[in-house]
Design an enzyme around this catalytic site. Structure first.
Site, PDB file in Angstrom:
ATOM      1  N   GLU A  77       0.830  -1.211   0.000  1.00 43.70           N
ATOM      2  CA  GLU A  77       0.000   0.000   0.000  1.00 43.70           C
ATOM      3  C   GLU A  77       0.866   1.265   0.000  1.00 43.70           C
ATOM      4  O   GLU A  77       0.373   2.360   0.294  1.00 43.70           O
ATOM      5  CB  GLU A  77      -0.959   0.021   1.199  1.00 43.70           C
ATOM      6  CG  GLU A  77      -1.901  -1.169   1.294  1.00 43.70           C
ATOM      7  CD  GLU A  77      -2.914  -1.287   0.153  1.00 43.70           C
ATOM      8  OE1 GLU A  77      -2.908  -0.437  -0.761  1.00 43.70           O
ATOM      9  OE2 GLU A  77      -3.709  -2.245   0.176  1.00 43.70           O
ATOM     10  N   HIS A  79      -3.139   2.070   8.183  1.00 40.90           N
ATOM     11  CA  HIS A  79      -4.183   1.248   7.562  1.00 40.90           C
ATOM     12  C   HIS A  79      -4.409   0.008   8.425  1.00 40.90           C
ATOM     13  O   HIS A  79      -3.447  -0.693   8.778  1.00 40.90           O
ATOM     14  CB  HIS A  79      -3.744   0.853   6.151  1.00 40.90           C
ATOM     15  CG  HIS A  79      -4.602  -0.183   5.513  1.00 40.90           C
ATOM     16  ND1 HIS A  79      -5.976  -0.080   5.419  1.00 40.90           N
ATOM     17  CD2 HIS A  79      -4.280  -1.373   4.910  1.00 40.90           C
ATOM     18  CE1 HIS A  79      -6.454  -1.140   4.788  1.00 40.90           C
ATOM     19  NE2 HIS A  79      -5.454  -1.946   4.482  1.00 40.90           N
ATOM     20  N   HIS A 105      -7.491  -3.337   9.564  1.00 41.47           N
ATOM     21  CA  HIS A 105      -8.653  -4.142   9.158  1.00 41.47           C
ATOM     22  C   HIS A 105      -9.555  -4.388  10.368  1.00 41.47           C
ATOM     23  O   HIS A 105      -9.675  -5.521  10.830  1.00 41.47           O
ATOM     24  CB  HIS A 105      -8.193  -5.494   8.595  1.00 41.47           C
ATOM     25  CG  HIS A 105      -7.408  -5.430   7.315  1.00 41.47           C
ATOM     26  ND1 HIS A 105      -6.798  -6.533   6.743  1.00 41.47           N
ATOM     27  CD2 HIS A 105      -7.135  -4.399   6.475  1.00 41.47           C
ATOM     28  CE1 HIS A 105      -6.187  -6.192   5.616  1.00 41.47           C
ATOM     29  NE2 HIS A 105      -6.362  -4.893   5.433  1.00 41.47           N
ATOM     30  N   GLU A 155     -17.864  11.518  21.790  1.00 42.12           N
ATOM     31  CA  GLU A 155     -16.450  11.610  21.393  1.00 42.12           C
ATOM     32  C   GLU A 155     -16.291  11.635  19.874  1.00 42.12           C
ATOM     33  O   GLU A 155     -15.347  12.219  19.354  1.00 42.12           O
ATOM     34  CB  GLU A 155     -15.642  10.425  21.947  1.00 42.12           C
ATOM     35  CG  GLU A 155     -15.204  10.561  23.382  1.00 42.12           C
ATOM     36  CD  GLU A 155     -16.360  10.453  24.359  1.00 42.12           C
ATOM     37  OE1 GLU A 155     -17.459   9.975  23.957  1.00 42.12           O
ATOM     38  OE2 GLU A 155     -16.192  10.854  25.514  1.00 42.12           O
ATOM     39  N   HIS A 209     -13.020  -3.864   3.114  1.00 42.37           N
ATOM     40  CA  HIS A 209     -11.573  -4.106   3.239  1.00 42.37           C
ATOM     41  C   HIS A 209     -11.012  -3.569   4.565  1.00 42.37           C
ATOM     42  O   HIS A 209     -10.481  -4.331   5.354  1.00 42.37           O
ATOM     43  CB  HIS A 209     -10.850  -3.468   2.042  1.00 42.37           C
ATOM     44  CG  HIS A 209      -9.356  -3.580   2.091  1.00 42.37           C
ATOM     45  ND1 HIS A 209      -8.558  -3.560   0.974  1.00 42.37           N
ATOM     46  CD2 HIS A 209      -8.491  -3.704   3.134  1.00 42.37           C
ATOM     47  CE1 HIS A 209      -7.291  -3.695   1.309  1.00 42.37           C
ATOM     48  NE2 HIS A 209      -7.215  -3.775   2.633  1.00 42.37           N
TER      49      HIS A 209
HETATM   50  P1  13P Z   1       1.026  -5.390   3.041  1.00 35.26           P
HETATM   51  O1  13P Z   1       1.415  -6.670   3.747  1.00 35.26           O
HETATM   52  O2  13P Z   1       1.653  -5.308   1.679  1.00 35.26           O
HETATM   53  O3  13P Z   1       1.312  -4.177   3.888  1.00 35.26           O
HETATM   54  O4  13P Z   1      -0.538  -5.454   2.767  1.00 35.26           O
HETATM   55  C1  13P Z   1      -1.475  -5.623   3.782  1.00 35.26           C
HETATM   56  C2  13P Z   1      -2.774  -5.009   3.463  1.00 35.26           C
HETATM   57  O5  13P Z   1      -3.551  -4.767   4.363  1.00 35.26           O
HETATM   58  C3  13P Z   1      -3.120  -4.690   2.058  1.00 35.26           C
HETATM   59  O6  13P Z   1      -4.233  -3.867   1.990  1.00 35.26           O
HETATM   60 ZN    ZN Z   2      -5.527  -3.937   3.791  1.00 34.87          ZN
END
Ligand code: 13P
Ligand code: ZN
Length: 272
Positions: A116, A140, A142, A170, A211
């Site tokens: 990313e 980033h 998940h 908050e 995602h």
């Molecule tokens: P990377 O392992 O390349 O950082 O990717 C993880 C990810 O969450 C891709 O969206």
């Molecule tokens: Zn990801």
């Protein structure tokens, strides 16, 4: 001081460990990047492994010319960052044209910076300008509740923002500008990076539908705290939907009263 002992690296490692503990990083899911300050540079030169190899960026980013970034490697696990920082992290420098990068340290067992990287760098470029250089962290993750919500709420910034703002006071304080949402997209490339950066001009957080989430902040605490607040609100929202839906919700006027009382610079488009 060697690179792994530098304060900014220790802060990076602490955030990786905390984020792993939150359950937001299955396997290699998620990634983190930090734009170094001039005082962070003191450690560079002590421990470099630069091989002089320059790698083309997917687009020119003159805004980032000469900048240094610490970030997680592609396929590396957030849970392993604390155990072996040199194997899981990459310290890179961007060339003077903003066209290429070079690995200076890290990835000691091979590998590349996160897949990313295009999104991280483009968001850094946008945020560096809009924050007058203050923004340092792009993150980033998940987180399961926000991902689940992206299957239920429309992929619309206003709908998502209003749903989360209503969950606890908050939220309005932590992200008064709201958050962006992009519909499903192929990860890891220039297209999702461009769409993300466009929204990050306005927001500090972004849902990648089905995602994950991107956050930006001036510090590790800010970026982590934003993700934490968003995901907590997401969790409450999921619980409410699982219980059959809300029987009462704060109105737009309630949120307006809160914004006025706390003098928040709130996104009016989402309040009306
Ligand atoms: P990377 O392992 O390349 O950082 O990717 C993880 C990810 O969450 C891709 O969206
Ligand atoms: Zn990801």
């Amino acid at each position: 001081m060697r690179i792994p002992e530098a304060p900014f690296v220790r802060d990076f490692i602490r955030m990786s460990a905390d984020a792993w503990g939150k359950g937001w990083h299955e396997r290699n899911g998620g990634n983190l990047s930090y734009r170094l300050r001039s005082e962070d540079m003191a450690v560079i030169g002590q421990d470099p492994r630069a091989d002089g190899k320059w790698v083309e960026l997917t687009r020119n980013l003159p805004e980032l010319a000469g900048e240094y970034f610490l970030l997680t490697g592609q396929g590396k696990y957030m849970r392993n960052v604390m155990l072996d920082p040199p194997a899981n992290l990459a310290l890179i420098v961007i060339d003077q044209k903003g066209a290429r990068y070079q690995l200076l340290w890290g990835l000691s067992q091979g590998g590349k910076p996160s897949s990313e990287l295009p999104s991280h760098l483009l968001i850094h470029a946008i945020k560096k300008i809009s924050s007058q250089g203050l923004n340092r962290v792009v993150y980033h993750a998940h987180p399961a509740n926000l991902i689940a919500l992206s299957f239920v709420l429309p992929p619309d910034s206003r709908d998502f923002t209003r749903a989360l703002w209503s969950m606890m006071p908050e939220c309005l304080m932590v992200f008064p500008e709201g958050l962006g949402v992009i519909p499903w997209a192929v990860p890891g490339g220039e297209e999702i990076a461009a769409r993300s950066a466009l929204l990050m001009e306005k927001y500090n957080a972004l849902i990648w539908s089905h995602h994950g989430v991107f956050c930006a902040g001036n510090s590790f605490d800010e970026a982590f705290g934003l993700m934490e607040t968003l995901e907590k609100a997401g969790e409450i929202c999921v619980k409410i939907l699982s219980m059959g839906g809300a029987r009462s919700t704060p109105s737009g006027q309630d949120l307006r009263r809160l914004a006025d009382a706390l003098r928040l610079d709130v996104n009016d488009d989402f309040l009306t």
